[in-house]
Design a protein around this motif. Structure first.
Motif, PDB file in Angstrom:
ATOM      1  N   GLY A  33       7.461  40.984 -42.483  1.00 48.79           N
ATOM      2  CA  GLY A  33       6.356  41.426 -42.343  1.00 48.79           C
ATOM      3  C   GLY A  33       5.454  41.258 -41.017  1.00 48.79           C
ATOM      4  N   PHE A  34       5.964  40.779 -40.076  1.00 45.82           N
ATOM      5  CA  PHE A  34       5.641  40.469 -38.689  1.00 45.82           C
ATOM      6  C   PHE A  34       5.100  41.852 -38.040  1.00 45.82           C
ATOM      7  CE2 PHE A  34       7.306  36.357 -39.615  1.00 45.82           C
ATOM      8  CZ  PHE A  34       6.236  35.584 -39.059  1.00 45.82           C
ATOM      9  N   GLU A  35       4.242  41.964 -37.022  1.00 51.41           N
ATOM     10  CA  GLU A  35       4.081  42.701 -36.336  1.00 51.41           C
ATOM     11  C   GLU A  35       4.759  42.782 -34.650  1.00 51.41           C
ATOM     12  OE1 GLU A  35      -0.195  43.477 -35.697  1.00 51.41           O
ATOM     13  OE2 GLU A  35      -0.432  41.835 -34.405  1.00 51.41           O
ATOM     14  N   THR A  36       5.009  43.894 -34.033  1.00 51.81           N
ATOM     15  CA  THR A  36       5.568  43.591 -33.008  1.00 51.81           C
ATOM     16  C   THR A  36       4.366  43.354 -31.927  1.00 51.81           C
ATOM     17  OG1 THR A  36       7.458  45.230 -33.374  1.00 51.81           O
ATOM     18  CG2 THR A  36       6.822  44.975 -31.100  1.00 51.81           C
ATOM     19  N   ARG A  37       4.463  42.435 -30.898  1.00 52.79           N
ATOM     20  CA  ARG A  37       3.431  42.282 -30.292  1.00 52.79           C
ATOM     21  C   ARG A  37       4.031  42.647 -28.747  1.00 52.79           C
ATOM     22  NH1 ARG A  37       0.490  37.699 -32.270  1.00 52.79           N
ATOM     23  NH2 ARG A  37      -0.157  38.250 -34.153  1.00 52.79           N
ATOM     24  N   THR A  38       5.264  42.340 -28.465  1.00 53.86           N
ATOM     25  CA  THR A  38       5.860  42.783 -27.107  1.00 53.86           C
ATOM     26  C   THR A  38       7.001  43.243 -27.165  1.00 53.86           C
ATOM     27  OG1 THR A  38       4.627  40.986 -25.947  1.00 53.86           O
ATOM     28  CG2 THR A  38       6.173  41.943 -24.625  1.00 53.86           C
ATOM     29  N   LYS A  67      -3.357  24.821 -26.769  1.00 54.32           N
ATOM     30  CA  LYS A  67      -2.835  25.490 -27.903  1.00 54.32           C
ATOM     31  C   LYS A  67      -1.479  26.140 -27.866  1.00 54.32           C
ATOM     32  CE  LYS A  67      -5.993  28.584 -28.467  1.00 54.32           C
ATOM     33  NZ  LYS A  67      -6.654  29.784 -29.061  1.00 54.32           N
ATOM     34  N   VAL A  68      -0.739  26.218 -28.784  1.00 55.07           N
ATOM     35  CA  VAL A  68       0.606  27.061 -28.652  1.00 55.07           C
ATOM     36  C   VAL A  68       0.556  28.412 -28.553  1.00 55.07           C
ATOM     37  CG1 VAL A  68       2.604  27.518 -30.084  1.00 55.07           C
ATOM     38  CG2 VAL A  68       1.800  25.174 -30.311  1.00 55.07           C
ATOM     39  N   ALA A  69       1.090  28.790 -27.507  1.00 53.84           N
ATOM     40  CA  ALA A  69       0.778  30.396 -27.284  1.00 53.84           C
ATOM     41  C   ALA A  69       1.926  31.066 -27.719  1.00 53.84           C
ATOM     42  CB  ALA A  69       0.547  30.776 -25.711  1.00 53.84           C
ATOM     43  N   MET A  70       3.080  30.776 -27.711  1.00 55.89           N
ATOM     44  CA  MET A  70       4.355  31.286 -27.891  1.00 55.89           C
ATOM     45  C   MET A  70       5.569  30.143 -28.070  1.00 55.89           C
ATOM     46  SD  MET A  70       6.943  33.888 -25.616  1.00 55.89           S
ATOM     47  CE  MET A  70       5.430  34.877 -25.309  1.00 55.89           C
ATOM     48  N   THR A  71       6.409  30.389 -29.126  1.00 62.13           N
ATOM     49  CA  THR A  71       7.611  29.540 -29.516  1.00 62.13           C
ATOM     50  C   THR A  71       8.360  30.759 -29.637  1.00 62.13           C
ATOM     51  OG1 THR A  71       8.226  27.670 -30.804  1.00 62.13           O
ATOM     52  CG2 THR A  71       7.132  29.389 -31.715  1.00 62.13           C
ATOM     53  N   GLU A 106      -2.471  41.472 -38.957  1.00 65.90           N
ATOM     54  CA  GLU A 106      -3.927  41.676 -39.537  1.00 65.90           C
ATOM     55  C   GLU A 106      -4.942  40.579 -38.885  1.00 65.90           C
ATOM     56  OE1 GLU A 106      -3.856  41.632 -43.880  1.00 65.90           O
ATOM     57  OE2 GLU A 106      -2.485  43.259 -43.930  1.00 65.90           O
ATOM     58  N   GLY A 107      -4.528  40.539 -37.465  1.00 65.80           N
ATOM     59  CA  GLY A 107      -5.274  39.564 -36.696  1.00 65.80           C
ATOM     60  C   GLY A 107      -5.371  38.137 -37.193  1.00 65.80           C
ATOM     61  N   VAL A 108      -4.268  37.758 -38.032  1.00 61.94           N
ATOM     62  CA  VAL A 108      -3.993  36.313 -38.344  1.00 61.94           C
ATOM     63  C   VAL A 108      -3.315  35.756 -37.002  1.00 61.94           C
ATOM     64  CG1 VAL A 108      -2.961  34.634 -40.014  1.00 61.94           C
ATOM     65  CG2 VAL A 108      -3.893  36.999 -40.706  1.00 61.94           C
ATOM     66  N   GLN A 109      -3.559  34.711 -36.594  1.00 65.99           N
ATOM     67  CA  GLN A 109      -2.959  33.992 -35.393  1.00 65.99           C
ATOM     68  C   GLN A 109      -2.770  35.193 -34.372  1.00 65.99           C
ATOM     69  OE1 GLN A 109       0.314  32.423 -37.669  1.00 65.99           O
ATOM     70  NE2 GLN A 109      -0.548  30.213 -37.234  1.00 65.99           N
ATOM     71  N   PRO A 110      -3.795  35.676 -33.573  1.00 62.96           N
ATOM     72  CA  PRO A 110      -3.617  36.723 -32.675  1.00 62.96           C
ATOM     73  C   PRO A 110      -3.116  36.221 -31.341  1.00 62.96           C
ATOM     74  CG  PRO A 110      -5.926  36.432 -32.982  1.00 62.96           C
ATOM     75  CD  PRO A 110      -5.323  35.500 -34.108  1.00 62.96           C
ATOM     76  N   ASP A 111      -3.420  34.778 -31.059  1.00 66.48           N
ATOM     77  CA  ASP A 111      -2.839  34.200 -29.872  1.00 66.48           C
ATOM     78  C   ASP A 111      -1.746  33.652 -30.138  1.00 66.48           C
ATOM     79  OD1 ASP A 111      -3.829  32.310 -31.537  1.00 66.48           O
ATOM     80  OD2 ASP A 111      -5.061  31.244 -29.916  1.00 66.48           O
ATOM     81  N   LEU A 112      -0.862  33.717 -31.203  1.00 68.97           N
ATOM     82  CA  LEU A 112       0.532  33.061 -31.516  1.00 68.97           C
ATOM     83  C   LEU A 112       1.780  33.949 -31.642  1.00 68.97           C
ATOM     84  CD1 LEU A 112       2.120  30.403 -31.726  1.00 68.97           C
ATOM     85  CD2 LEU A 112       1.502  30.309 -34.229  1.00 68.97           C
ATOM     86  N   GLU A 113       2.384  33.846 -30.804  1.00 72.03           N
ATOM     87  CA  GLU A 113       3.738  34.885 -30.681  1.00 72.03           C
ATOM     88  C   GLU A 113       5.198  34.166 -31.159  1.00 72.03           C
ATOM     89  OE1 GLU A 113       3.669  38.175 -27.529  1.00 72.03           O
ATOM     90  OE2 GLU A 113       1.604  37.299 -27.284  1.00 72.03           O
ATOM     91  N   PHE A 116      13.077  42.266 -24.238  1.00 71.63           N
ATOM     92  CA  PHE A 116      12.272  40.865 -24.409  1.00 71.63           C
ATOM     93  C   PHE A 116      11.217  41.167 -25.700  1.00 71.63           C
ATOM     94  CE2 PHE A 116       8.153  38.878 -23.703  1.00 71.63           C
ATOM     95  CZ  PHE A 116       8.796  37.350 -23.597  1.00 71.63           C
ATOM     96  N   VAL A 117      11.456  40.427 -26.736  1.00 71.08           N
ATOM     97  CA  VAL A 117      10.573  41.017 -27.933  1.00 71.08           C
ATOM     98  C   VAL A 117       9.827  39.560 -28.455  1.00 71.08           C
ATOM     99  CG1 VAL A 117      10.590  42.068 -30.271  1.00 71.08           C
ATOM    100  CG2 VAL A 117      12.356  42.779 -28.511  1.00 71.08           C
ATOM    101  N   THR A 118       8.474  39.881 -28.643  1.00 69.69           N
ATOM    102  CA  THR A 118       7.820  39.138 -29.571  1.00 69.69           C
ATOM    103  C   THR A 118       7.410  39.356 -30.824  1.00 69.69           C
ATOM    104  OG1 THR A 118       5.679  39.399 -28.352  1.00 69.69           O
ATOM    105  CG2 THR A 118       7.279  37.641 -27.305  1.00 69.69           C
TER     106      THR A 118
END
Length: 132
Positions: A26-31, A3-7, A48-55, A41-43
């Motif tokens: 409207g995105f949230e800061t992950r990193t 799966k795609v994890a980060m792009t 709201e939990g939509v695509q939690p594994d994609l950054e 280094f910003v992702t």
């Protein structure tokens, strides 16, 4: 399963991009880590939990590989990235109200409705909504 994890998307200014992608899109800061050297280094990712594994990595775009690529993509009028939305016309009105500049207003392209906006940090972004 793979799966795609980060792009990544190359940006002119990481801090300005972070403000736009979180405050306007409207995105949230992950990193958000400062590895030293002056550029964090910003992702970011969907809220709201939509695509939690994609950054999405907001990557500095001033290097010898990134800058010519970013410039060529923009000059060709191509999006650097495509985001899907549930209601493109409503999102278009919301973003236009936030002062976002649209290069192309919503238009039907085959089975989708699309619009193209300027992300203020050197990229064109396409919004898309499947029709039917």
């Amino acid at each position: 399963m793979i799966k795609v994890a980060m792009t990544s998307v190359y940006v002119e200014d990481v801090a300005r991009a972070h403000a736009f992608y979180t405050g306007v899109l409207g995105f949230e800061t992950r990193t958000h880590v400062d590895p030293g050297g002056g550029t964090p280094f910003v992702t970011v990712g969907a809220r709201e939990g939509v695509q939690p594994d994609l950054e999405l990595l907001l990557e500095p775009g001033d290097g010898p590989i990134a800058e010519p690529y970013r410039r060529a993509v923009r000059e060709a009028g191509l999006p650097s990235i495509v985001f899907s939305v549930d209601d493109l016309r409503a999102e278009f009105e919301r973003l236009r109200g936030e002062g976002v500049h649209f290069v192309r207003e919503p238009e039907k392209q085959g089975p989708v409705l699309t619009a193209l906006l300027d992300d203020t940090v050197g990229n064109l972004i396409q919004l898309t909504q499947p029709l039917g």
